[in-house]
Design a protein around this motif. Structure first.
Motif, PDB file in Angstrom:
ATOM      1  N   TYR A  23      29.045  44.103  -0.811  1.00  0.00           N
ATOM      2  CA  TYR A  23      30.040  43.441  -1.648  1.00  0.00           C
ATOM      3  C   TYR A  23      30.496  42.129  -0.998  1.00  0.00           C
ATOM      4  N   GLN A  24      30.753  42.159   0.306  1.00  0.00           N
ATOM      5  CA  GLN A  24      31.183  40.962   1.013  1.00  0.00           C
ATOM      6  C   GLN A  24      30.072  39.914   1.042  1.00  0.00           C
ATOM      7  N   HIS A  26      27.808  39.512  -1.250  1.00  0.00           N
ATOM      8  CA  HIS A  26      27.763  38.951  -2.598  1.00  0.00           C
ATOM      9  C   HIS A  26      28.820  37.860  -2.757  1.00  0.00           C
ATOM     10  N   TRP A  27      30.047  38.138  -2.329  1.00  0.00           N
ATOM     11  CA  TRP A  27      31.114  37.153  -2.474  1.00  0.00           C
ATOM     12  C   TRP A  27      30.900  35.959  -1.562  1.00  0.00           C
ATOM     13  N   THR A  30      28.515  33.814  -3.413  1.00  0.00           N
ATOM     14  CA  THR A  30      29.216  33.186  -4.534  1.00  0.00           C
ATOM     15  C   THR A  30      30.069  32.017  -4.045  1.00  0.00           C
ATOM     16  N   LEU A  31      30.801  32.216  -2.971  1.00  0.00           N
ATOM     17  CA  LEU A  31      31.637  31.146  -2.421  1.00  0.00           C
ATOM     18  C   LEU A  31      30.787  29.995  -1.896  1.00  0.00           C
TER      19      LEU A  31
END
Length: 82
Positions: A23-24, A26-27, A30-31
């Motif tokens: 999850y981290q 993925h973010w 994205t960032l």
């Protein structure tokens, strides 16, 4: 603390950590994409700003040159009804 956990509990905790890590990641991706996009937009805005500054400078110089030559300026023209 880990000695008190059963293999099933350790497996569950490991899966939970792996899930959180995914999850981290993925973010983070994205960032990273958002920052790259903002960098591209900032570069375009800086180019536009430089172009506008140059055109403003040219217009200012043309206006000063026109004033020094005593040329006709539309704002000095009296409308016909006066």
């Amino acid at each position: 603390m880990t000695n008190d956990l059963s293999p099933a509990e350790l497996t569950q905790r490991l899966e939970s950590l792996e899930s959180r890590l995914a999850y981290q990641e993925h973010w983070l991706d994205t960032l990273d994409q958002a920052v790259a996009q903002q960098e591209r937009r900032l570069e375009k805005l800086e180019q536009l700003s430089a172009l506008m500054r140059e055109r403003l400078r040219e217009q200012h110089q043309a206006l000063q040159a026109g004033d020094s030559q005593g040329s006709f300026r539309p704002e000095d023209d009296v409308p016909p009804h006066y």
